[in-house]
Design a protein around this motif. Structure first.
Motif, short mmCIF file in Angstrom:
data_model
loop_
_atom_site.label_atom_id
_atom_site.label_comp_id
_atom_site.label_asym_id
_atom_site.label_seq_id
_atom_site.Cartn_x
_atom_site.Cartn_y
_atom_site.Cartn_z
N VAL A 13 0.74 -1.13 0.27
CA VAL A 13 0.06 -0.01 0.09
C VAL A 13 0.84 1.19 0.10
N TYR A 14 0.77 2.17 -0.91
CA TYR A 14 1.52 3.25 -1.06
C TYR A 14 0.44 4.49 -1.04
N LEU A 15 0.89 5.40 0.20
CA LEU A 15 -0.10 6.47 0.36
C LEU A 15 0.63 7.97 -0.38
N TRP A 16 -0.33 8.81 -0.60
CA TRP A 16 0.10 9.89 -1.34
C TRP A 16 0.59 11.14 -0.57
N ASP A 17 1.82 11.49 -0.40
CA ASP A 17 2.23 12.57 0.29
C ASP A 17 2.28 13.85 -0.28
N GLU A 18 1.56 14.72 0.27
CA GLU A 18 0.97 16.03 -0.50
C GLU A 18 2.38 17.00 -0.49
N VAL A 97 -2.18 4.13 -3.64
CA VAL A 97 -2.42 3.29 -4.51
C VAL A 97 -2.20 1.74 -3.90
N ILE A 98 -3.15 0.72 -4.17
CA ILE A 98 -2.76 -0.54 -3.89
C ILE A 98 -2.05 -1.19 -5.01
#
Length: 212
Positions: A13-18, A97-98
Motif C-alpha cells: 500500500v502506497y500513500l500519497w504525500d502531499e 495506490v494498492i
C-alpha cells in the motif's frame, strides 16, 4: 484480507504525500514485509514513475500480464512478471495506490482487478476520514480554545467512527453543540445536487412539531 481472500502473495500500500509530492510505501505483505510494523527498504515514487506512479498520475487501474513488456516497470525487492495496481480515490482526490505483484505471467484476472477497485474505494474513504480527524486534532491543539470547546470538537470528530447511521450522527452532533451554546432550535440543511435547493435531514424545534 486481500491476501486471504484472493490468494495474493504480495501486497503493498502506497500513500500519497502531499508535501513531498510522492507515493510512499506505508504497508506491505510478502517480500517487502519484515513484520507487521516494518517494510523492507520502503521506496518512494513520483507520479508517472513505474506502474504505481502511472496509476497515481492517471488515477486509473493497471493490470500488467507481462511486466517485461511494460517499459516503465520498476524492480523493487524482486523481478516479477505480473502486476496489478489500483488507485485509492476519495472525492476526486488521490489517497494512495494498492499494488500487487506475482512471479507468474498473466496471474491476475479482471475479476481480481474489480475486487481490488472495490477494496480501494472502501480504504480511501476510511483513510480520508482518519486524515480529516488528524488534521482537526492538530488544528484544535494549535488554537487557544477553552477545554470545553476542545472536548466538544474532538467528540464531533470521533462521531465519524462511533455512529452507525446519519441520524445517530446528527443527534450526537446536536448534543455536542448544545454543550457550547443554546441549541433548542437546531437544523441541519444539506444542499441538493441541483445547487438550487436544500433538504433538511435533521431538525429539532422547542415550540413546533416539524413533520419529517
Amino acid at each position: 484480507n486481500v491476501v486471504s481472500a484472493l490468494g495474493f502473495n504480495d501486497v503493498v500500500v502506497y500513500l500519497w504525500d502531499e508535501q513531498q509530492q510522492l507515493l510512499i510505501q506505508r504497508s506491505a505483505y510478502g517480500g517487502k514485509s519484515i513484520d507487521k510494523q516494518t517494510i523492507n527498504n520502503p521506496i518512494k515514487l513520483a507520479l508517472g514513475q513505474g506502474v504505481v506512479g502511472q496509476v497515481g498520475l492517471t488515477q486509473k487501474p493497471l493490470l500488467i500480464t507481462n511486466t517485461q513488456e511494460f517499459s516503465g516497470y520498476i524492480v523493487d525487492d524482486a523481478t516479477r512478471l505480473s502486476e496489478v495496481a489500483v488507485p485509492m480515490i476519495a472525492e476526486g482526490r488521490l489517497i494512495g495506490v494498492i499494488d500487487s505483484e506475482n512471479e507468474a505471467e498473466g496471474f491476475y484476472t479482471e475479476r481480481d482487478l474489480k475486487t481490488l477497485m472495490a477494496i480501494s474505494s472502501i480504504a480511501a474513504i476510511k483513510l480520508q476520514s482518519v486524515t480529516i480527524v488528524d488534521k482537526l486534532h492538530r488544528t484544535v491543539e494549535q488554537l487557544e480554545y477553552s477545554g470545553k470547546i476542545q472536548d466538544a470538537l474532538f467528540e464531533i470528530a470521533e462521531l465519524i467512527f462511533r455512529t452507525e447511521t446519519m441520524q445517530q450522527f446528527y443527534e450526537h452532533l446536536h448534543r455536542c453543540i448544545a454543550k457550547l451554546t443554546f441549541a433548542e432550535n437546531f437544523y441541519v440543511a444539506m444542499e441538493k445536487d441541483d445547487g438550487k435547493s436544500v433538504s433538511i435531514p435533521y431538525c429539532r424545534d422547542e415550540h413546533d412539531d416539524i413533520p419529517e
